[in-house]
Design a protein around this motif. Structure first.
Motif, PDB file in Angstrom:
ATOM      1  N   UNK A   1       0.844  -1.185   0.000  1.00 26.17           N
ATOM      2  CA  UNK A   1       0.000   0.000   0.000  1.00 26.17           C
ATOM      3  C   UNK A   1       0.887   1.245   0.000  1.00 26.17           C
ATOM      4  N   UNK A   2       0.498   2.229  -0.788  1.00 19.06           N
ATOM      5  CA  UNK A   2       1.291   3.448  -0.884  1.00 19.06           C
ATOM      6  C   UNK A   2       1.252   4.205   0.434  1.00 19.06           C
ATOM      7  N   UNK A   3       2.297   4.961   0.692  1.00 18.45           N
ATOM      8  CA  UNK A   3       2.345   5.760   1.907  1.00 18.45           C
ATOM      9  C   UNK A   3       1.252   6.820   1.927  1.00 18.45           C
ATOM     10  N   UNK A   4       1.018   7.469   0.783  1.00 18.36           N
ATOM     11  CA  UNK A   4       0.042   8.533   0.701  1.00 18.36           C
ATOM     12  C   UNK A   4      -0.879   8.283  -0.487  1.00 18.36           C
ATOM     13  N   UNK A   5      -2.169   8.405  -0.250  1.00 19.12           N
ATOM     14  CA  UNK A   5      -3.176   8.168  -1.281  1.00 19.12           C
ATOM     15  C   UNK A   5      -3.889   9.473  -1.560  1.00 19.12           C
ATOM     16  N   UNK A   6      -3.533  10.096  -2.701  1.00 23.49           N
ATOM     17  CA  UNK A   6      -4.128  11.382  -3.064  1.00 23.49           C
ATOM     18  C   UNK A   6      -5.282  11.173  -4.035  1.00 23.49           C
ATOM     19  N   UNK A   7      -6.291  12.038  -3.940  1.00 21.18           N
ATOM     20  CA  UNK A   7      -7.431  11.967  -4.851  1.00 21.18           C
ATOM     21  C   UNK A   7      -8.092  13.335  -4.939  1.00 21.18           C
ATOM     22  N   UNK A   8      -9.013  13.472  -5.881  1.00 25.60           N
ATOM     23  CA  UNK A   8      -9.810  14.687  -5.980  1.00 25.60           C
ATOM     24  C   UNK A   8      -9.441  15.617  -7.114  1.00 25.60           C
ATOM     25  N   UNK A   9      -8.393  15.295  -7.842  1.00 24.34           N
ATOM     26  CA  UNK A   9      -8.006  16.156  -8.942  1.00 24.34           C
ATOM     27  C   UNK A   9      -8.986  16.066 -10.097  1.00 24.34           C
ATOM     28  N   UNK A  10      -8.750  16.900 -11.105  1.00 30.95           N
ATOM     29  CA  UNK A  10      -9.613  16.893 -12.276  1.00 30.95           C
ATOM     30  C   UNK A  10      -9.292  18.064 -13.177  1.00 30.95           C
ATOM     31  N   UNK A  11     -10.162  18.250 -14.153  1.00 32.19           N
ATOM     32  CA  UNK A  11     -10.026  19.362 -15.100  1.00 32.19           C
ATOM     33  C   UNK A  11     -11.121  20.373 -14.843  1.00 32.19           C
ATOM     34  N   UNK A  12     -10.738  21.629 -14.657  1.00 35.68           N
ATOM     35  CA  UNK A  12     -11.714  22.678 -14.403  1.00 35.68           C
ATOM     36  C   UNK A  12     -11.353  23.918 -15.204  1.00 35.68           C
ATOM     37  N   UNK A  13     -12.311  24.787 -15.352  1.00 33.83           N
ATOM     38  CA  UNK A  13     -12.077  26.064 -16.014  1.00 33.83           C
ATOM     39  C   UNK A  13     -11.509  27.057 -15.007  1.00 33.83           C
ATOM     40  N   UNK A  14     -10.825  28.078 -15.493  1.00 33.82           N
ATOM     41  CA  UNK A  14     -10.331  29.123 -14.577  1.00 33.82           C
ATOM     42  C   UNK A  14     -11.469  29.673 -13.723  1.00 33.82           C
ATOM     43  N   UNK A  15     -11.156  29.869 -12.446  1.00 33.04           N
ATOM     44  CA  UNK A  15     -12.165  30.316 -11.499  1.00 33.04           C
ATOM     45  C   UNK A  15     -12.880  29.192 -10.789  1.00 33.04           C
ATOM     46  N   UNK A  16     -12.678  27.963 -11.246  1.00 29.36           N
ATOM     47  CA  UNK A  16     -13.348  26.816 -10.645  1.00 29.36           C
ATOM     48  C   UNK A  16     -12.722  26.381  -9.327  1.00 29.36           C
ATOM     49  N   UNK A  17     -13.301  25.326  -8.750  1.00 26.50           N
ATOM     50  CA  UNK A  17     -12.858  24.818  -7.447  1.00 26.50           C
ATOM     51  C   UNK A  17     -12.663  23.316  -7.492  1.00 26.50           C
ATOM     52  N   UNK A  18     -11.759  22.851  -6.660  1.00 20.95           N
ATOM     53  CA  UNK A  18     -11.549  21.426  -6.435  1.00 20.95           C
ATOM     54  C   UNK A  18     -11.180  21.221  -4.978  1.00 20.95           C
TER      55      UNK A  18
END
Length: 117
Positions: A1-18
Motif C-alpha cells: 500500500x502506498x504511503x500517501x493516497x491522493x485523490x480529488x483532482x480533475x479538469x476545471x475552467x479558470x475560477x473553478x474549485x476542487x
C-alpha cells in the motif's frame, strides 16, 4: 500500500474549485497527529514546490501564489489532509502530492489538476 493516497483532482475552467484529499495510509496515528503535513505540486519541467502546510497544532502556511484561494485542513481521526482550492488559475495546473514536512522519501502517485478554458 502506498504511503500517501491522493485523490480529488480533475479538469476545471479558470475560477473553478476542487477539493483534494490525502490519506496517510502507512503512518500510524501517534506519528501522524503531531506531524506537519503539506501539499506539494509539480508542474511539467518545473521543480516540486510546497504549496500549503499544516502543523499538528493546525497552524497553516501557504506559498504566496495561493494565499486567499487555497485552504489546507486535516482530520487526525482519518489520518487525512485536505486542500480546498478556489479561484483556480491555469498556473495551478500540476500534479499535487501530500507528504510530511520535511518530505520523506516515499511519495504517492499524486492527483492531476488541470485548469484551462
Amino acid at each position: 500500500q502506498a504511503h500517501f493516497l491522493e485523490s480529488g483532482g480533475g479538469s476545471v475552467q479558470p475560477g473553478g474549485s476542487l477539493r483534494l484529499s490525502c490519506r496517510a495510509a502507512r503512518m500510524i496515528t501517534s506519528t501522524f497527529n503531531p506531524a506537519t503535513m503539506a501539499w506539494y505540486r509539480q508542474a511539467p519541467e518545473k521543480q516540486r514546490e510546497l504549496v500549503a502546510s499544516i502543523s499538528g497544532g493546525r497552524s497553516t502556511n501557504y506559498v504566496d501564489s495561493v494565499k486567499g484561494r487555497f485552504t489546507i485542513t486535516r482530520d487526525n481521526a482519518r489520518k487525512s489532509v485536505y486542500l480546498q482550492m478556489n479561484g483556480l488559475k491555469p498556473e495551478d495546473t500540476a500534479t499535487y502530492y501530500c507528504n510530511t514536512v520535511p518530505p520523506g522519501d516515499n511519495w504517492g502517485q499524486g492527483t492531476q489538476v488541470t485548469v484551462s478554458s
